[in-house]
Motif scaffolding. Structure first.
Motif, PDB file in Angstrom:
ATOM      1  N   LEU A 293       5.545 -36.321 -19.768  1.00  0.00           N
ATOM      2  CA  LEU A 293       4.796 -35.072 -19.931  1.00  0.00           C
ATOM      3  C   LEU A 293       4.667 -34.366 -18.588  1.00  0.00           C
ATOM      4  N   GLU A 294       4.997 -33.098 -18.575  1.00  0.00           N
ATOM      5  CA  GLU A 294       4.974 -32.344 -17.322  1.00  0.00           C
ATOM      6  C   GLU A 294       3.551 -32.007 -16.881  1.00  0.00           C
ATOM      7  N   GLN A 295       2.645 -31.899 -17.848  1.00  0.00           N
ATOM      8  CA  GLN A 295       1.230 -31.685 -17.516  1.00  0.00           C
ATOM      9  C   GLN A 295       0.426 -32.785 -18.219  1.00  0.00           C
ATOM     10  N   PRO A 296       0.216 -33.916 -17.543  1.00  0.00           N
ATOM     11  CA  PRO A 296      -0.554 -34.997 -18.162  1.00  0.00           C
ATOM     12  C   PRO A 296      -1.937 -34.490 -18.581  1.00  0.00           C
ATOM     13  N   PRO A 297      -2.381 -34.855 -19.765  1.00  0.00           N
ATOM     14  CA  PRO A 297      -3.667 -34.337 -20.253  1.00  0.00           C
ATOM     15  C   PRO A 297      -4.855 -35.060 -19.630  1.00  0.00           C
ATOM     16  N   ARG A 298      -6.000 -34.416 -19.708  1.00  0.00           N
ATOM     17  CA  ARG A 298      -7.256 -35.140 -19.553  1.00  0.00           C
ATOM     18  C   ARG A 298      -7.664 -35.496 -20.972  1.00  0.00           C
ATOM     19  N   TRP A 299      -7.565 -36.771 -21.283  1.00  0.00           N
ATOM     20  CA  TRP A 299      -7.693 -37.257 -22.662  1.00  0.00           C
ATOM     21  C   TRP A 299      -8.822 -38.266 -22.696  1.00  0.00           C
ATOM     22  N   VAL A 300      -9.955 -37.904 -23.290  1.00  0.00           N
ATOM     23  CA  VAL A 300     -11.140 -38.754 -23.167  1.00  0.00           C
ATOM     24  C   VAL A 300     -11.615 -39.386 -24.474  1.00  0.00           C
ATOM     25  N   ASP A 301     -11.163 -38.884 -25.630  1.00  0.00           N
ATOM     26  CA  ASP A 301     -11.558 -39.501 -26.899  1.00  0.00           C
ATOM     27  C   ASP A 301     -10.410 -39.408 -27.888  1.00  0.00           C
ATOM     28  N   GLY A 302     -10.636 -39.910 -29.106  1.00  0.00           N
ATOM     29  CA  GLY A 302      -9.573 -39.899 -30.101  1.00  0.00           C
ATOM     30  C   GLY A 302      -9.625 -38.734 -31.049  1.00  0.00           C
TER      31      GLY A 302
ATOM     32  N   SER B  76      -6.727 -53.085 -29.646  1.00  0.00           N
ATOM     33  CA  SER B  76      -6.751 -54.493 -30.069  1.00  0.00           C
ATOM     34  C   SER B  76      -5.367 -55.113 -30.050  1.00  0.00           C
ATOM     35  N   THR B  77      -4.315 -54.292 -30.026  1.00  0.00           N
ATOM     36  CA  THR B  77      -2.958 -54.829 -30.017  1.00  0.00           C
ATOM     37  C   THR B  77      -2.493 -55.207 -28.616  1.00  0.00           C
ATOM     38  N   ILE B  78      -3.243 -54.797 -27.589  1.00  0.00           N
ATOM     39  CA  ILE B  78      -2.854 -55.148 -26.214  1.00  0.00           C
ATOM     40  C   ILE B  78      -3.889 -56.037 -25.529  1.00  0.00           C
ATOM     41  N   SER B  79      -5.066 -56.214 -26.154  1.00  0.00           N
ATOM     42  CA  SER B  79      -6.104 -57.019 -25.528  1.00  0.00           C
ATOM     43  C   SER B  79      -7.147 -57.409 -26.568  1.00  0.00           C
ATOM     44  N   ASP B  80      -7.858 -58.510 -26.322  1.00  0.00           N
ATOM     45  CA  ASP B  80      -9.003 -58.863 -27.160  1.00  0.00           C
ATOM     46  C   ASP B  80     -10.235 -58.042 -26.801  1.00  0.00           C
ATOM     47  N   SER B  81     -10.204 -57.417 -25.626  1.00  0.00           N
ATOM     48  CA  SER B  81     -11.302 -56.555 -25.187  1.00  0.00           C
ATOM     49  C   SER B  81     -11.012 -55.134 -25.637  1.00  0.00           C
ATOM     50  N   LEU B  82     -11.824 -54.613 -26.529  1.00  0.00           N
ATOM     51  CA  LEU B  82     -11.563 -53.313 -27.140  1.00  0.00           C
ATOM     52  C   LEU B  82     -12.084 -52.194 -26.246  1.00  0.00           C
ATOM     53  N   ASN B  83     -11.185 -51.275 -25.886  1.00  0.00           N
ATOM     54  CA  ASN B  83     -11.556 -50.190 -24.980  1.00  0.00           C
ATOM     55  C   ASN B  83     -10.591 -49.032 -25.164  1.00  0.00           C
ATOM     56  N   ILE B  84     -11.129 -47.855 -25.462  1.00  0.00           N
ATOM     57  CA  ILE B  84     -10.295 -46.695 -25.754  1.00  0.00           C
ATOM     58  C   ILE B  84      -9.534 -46.214 -24.525  1.00  0.00           C
ATOM     59  N   ASN B  85     -10.184 -46.188 -23.374  1.00  0.00           N
ATOM     60  CA  ASN B  85      -9.513 -45.722 -22.160  1.00  0.00           C
ATOM     61  C   ASN B  85      -8.281 -46.546 -21.836  1.00  0.00           C
ATOM     62  N   SER B  86      -8.354 -47.848 -22.096  1.00  0.00           N
ATOM     63  CA  SER B  86      -7.224 -48.717 -21.768  1.00  0.00           C
ATOM     64  C   SER B  86      -5.987 -48.349 -22.576  1.00  0.00           C
ATOM     65  N   VAL B  87      -6.168 -48.014 -23.853  1.00  0.00           N
ATOM     66  CA  VAL B  87      -5.005 -47.677 -24.678  1.00  0.00           C
ATOM     67  C   VAL B  87      -4.497 -46.276 -24.367  1.00  0.00           C
ATOM     68  N   GLN B  88      -5.392 -45.358 -24.008  1.00  0.00           N
ATOM     69  CA  GLN B  88      -4.943 -44.029 -23.586  1.00  0.00           C
ATOM     70  C   GLN B  88      -4.088 -44.130 -22.322  1.00  0.00           C
ATOM     71  N   ASP B  89      -4.556 -44.910 -21.348  1.00  0.00           N
ATOM     72  CA  ASP B  89      -3.784 -45.099 -20.124  1.00  0.00           C
ATOM     73  C   ASP B  89      -2.432 -45.749 -20.428  1.00  0.00           C
TER      74      ASP B  89
END
Length: 422
Positions: free
Chosen positions: A302-311, A279-292
């Motif tokens: 990070l030398e090994q970027p994670p596969r990060w799918v939830d909080g 919500s701090t970067i967009s009015d459209s709420l989306n978890i993937n957007s903030v992870q990216d």
């Protein structure tokens, strides 16, 4: 003469440190090479927080299922992106009407948070118009177990959580239901599930003595009714917000939520904190957007970027390496005073999910986050040694068949070795 003495002292110190490391490495290796660990996948990395020197390393760049160690990345995100107080909602006032949309704030009418500034704020308006369509995500995270829909650890993710998105039921002389709105939807009967899959019909065993918390199905109509019920006024659903700049109303201090999320490993809070961050970067709420956003702008090293799918770490799709977790813990250690950072974490022998493990004598020595799914257990955080040094570690165990308690016993043996000898 003085210079020679200093050089001699330096050489002796280096040799002593080297000898200590070799002893720790030898004894740690002996534990991990035990046949007990043969049929599982183990990763362990521990570094000196000040020197950044690696003390022990086993499979540090291999990917593991982290379970709730995922919350370390959620903590980093919340500390990086959220202001000191939680953004509770975005709003525009037109006359005597408040037009509002959710930000993901999990604390509104949550039974564990007594302060309800947002409720008091909403009560000051004659008319409330609610916009419910700003959540661009699924109510469940990728890879969550569909069969866990009725368990307290897996509430739905929403833009405007209310009552923790759960119903609380317990029985004393009579049945107590909170919120009372669901009273007619509770059946006193022993049943394999606590709720029907596709509707808010709940089952409560009448001989049960503890409080049962059951996630409810949240939709815009239900939120409108729950909100109207607590405000004692009609709430209107609107299809769009008015034109104009939105204001933000703030609720409770962020640190209160982060501490509960980390110490108790609260999945609902973890998921909603990522919604809040979005919500701090967009009015459209989306978890993937903030992870990216976090991975590209704050964790690109990070030398090994994670596969990060939830909080929360509920998903087995998450993949993290011990080294990446240690790198994030190191960033947190550099950015925050130690006392403030450790206050967020469970404390060995004292509090949170490690209250019954890693007990210090007399002082606590482990400040960490656990991560547990069936056949997987991880522990990552900080260790203070008897000599006063701070270590950063990530200990990850995947795909074992032994009891988790036996895994913890061997982990504790290694952590005590580090505490006593480094």
């Amino acid at each position: 003469m003085r210079k020679s003495a200093f050089l001699l002292f330096s050489v002796i110190s280096l040799l002593s440190c080297s000898s200590t490391k070799k002893t720790i490495q030898k004894e740690t290796k002996a534990v991990l090479l035990n046949p007990f660990f043969e049929n599982q996948f183990t990763g362990f990395l521990v570094i000196d927080a000040e020197k950044k020197d690696t003390i022990y390393s086993k499979n540090p760049t291999k990917y593991f299922t982290p379970a709730s160690n995922t919350k370390i990345f959620t903590l980093f995100t919340a500390l990086t992106m959220l202001p000191d107080s939680i953004p509770a909602l975005k709003y525009i006032v037109r006359g005597d009407t408040l037009y509002m949309e959710g930000t993901g704030d999990p604390t509104f009418l949550h039974p564990d948070f007594s302060s309800q500034k947002t409720l008091d704020f909403l009560k000051t308006f004659k008319h409330i118009s609610f916009y419910p369509n700003n959540f661009y995500d699924e109510k469940y995270g990728p890879g969550w177990s569909w069969g866990d829909y009725s368990y307290s650890y897996q509430p739905e993710r929403t833009a405007f959580p209310i009552h923790g998105n759960t119903v609380s039921i317990y029985k004393e002389d009579s049945l107590n239901i909170s919120p009372k709105f669901f009273r007619n939807g509770v059946v006193e009967i022993e049943f394999p599930k606590n709720r029907e899959k596709n509707k808010n019909l709940f089952y409560f065993n009448p001989i049960r003595k503890d409080t049962l918390q059951i996630p409810f199905i949240a939709d815009s109509t239900l939120i409108k009714e729950l909100l109207g019920n607590v405000l004692d006024k009609k709430v209107q659903i609107v299809q769009k917000m008015p034109l104009g700049e939105k204001s933000v109303f703030y609720s409770i201090p962020k640190d209160t939520v982060l501490k509960k999320m980390m110490q108790e490993s609260d999945n609902f809070l973890a998921e909603q904190l990522l919604v809040l961050a979005s919500s701090t970067i967009s009015d459209s709420l989306n978890i993937n957007s903030v992870q990216d956003y976090i991975l590209e702008n704050h964790l690109s090293s990070l030398e090994q970027p994670p596969r990060w799918v939830d909080g929360s770490g509920l998903s087995r799709y998450n993949l993290f390496t011990p080294k990446s977790i240690v790198q994030v813990l190191d960033k947190l250690y550099s950015d925050l005073p130690k006392e403030e950072l450790f206050n967020f974490l469970a404390v060995g022998g004292v509090s949170g999910t490690i209250e019954n493990w890693y007990r210090g004598n007399p002082n606590p020595y482990v400040f960490a986050k656990t991560g547990t799914l069936s056949n997987n257990h991880c522990l990552s955080g900080y260790l203070t040694t008897n000599s006063g040094k701070t270590l950063i570690f990530s200990f990850m165990n995947n795909h074992y068949r032994q009891p988790t308690a036996e895994i913890k016993k061997r982990m504790q043996r290694i952590l005590e070795l580090l505490r006593d000898n480094y």
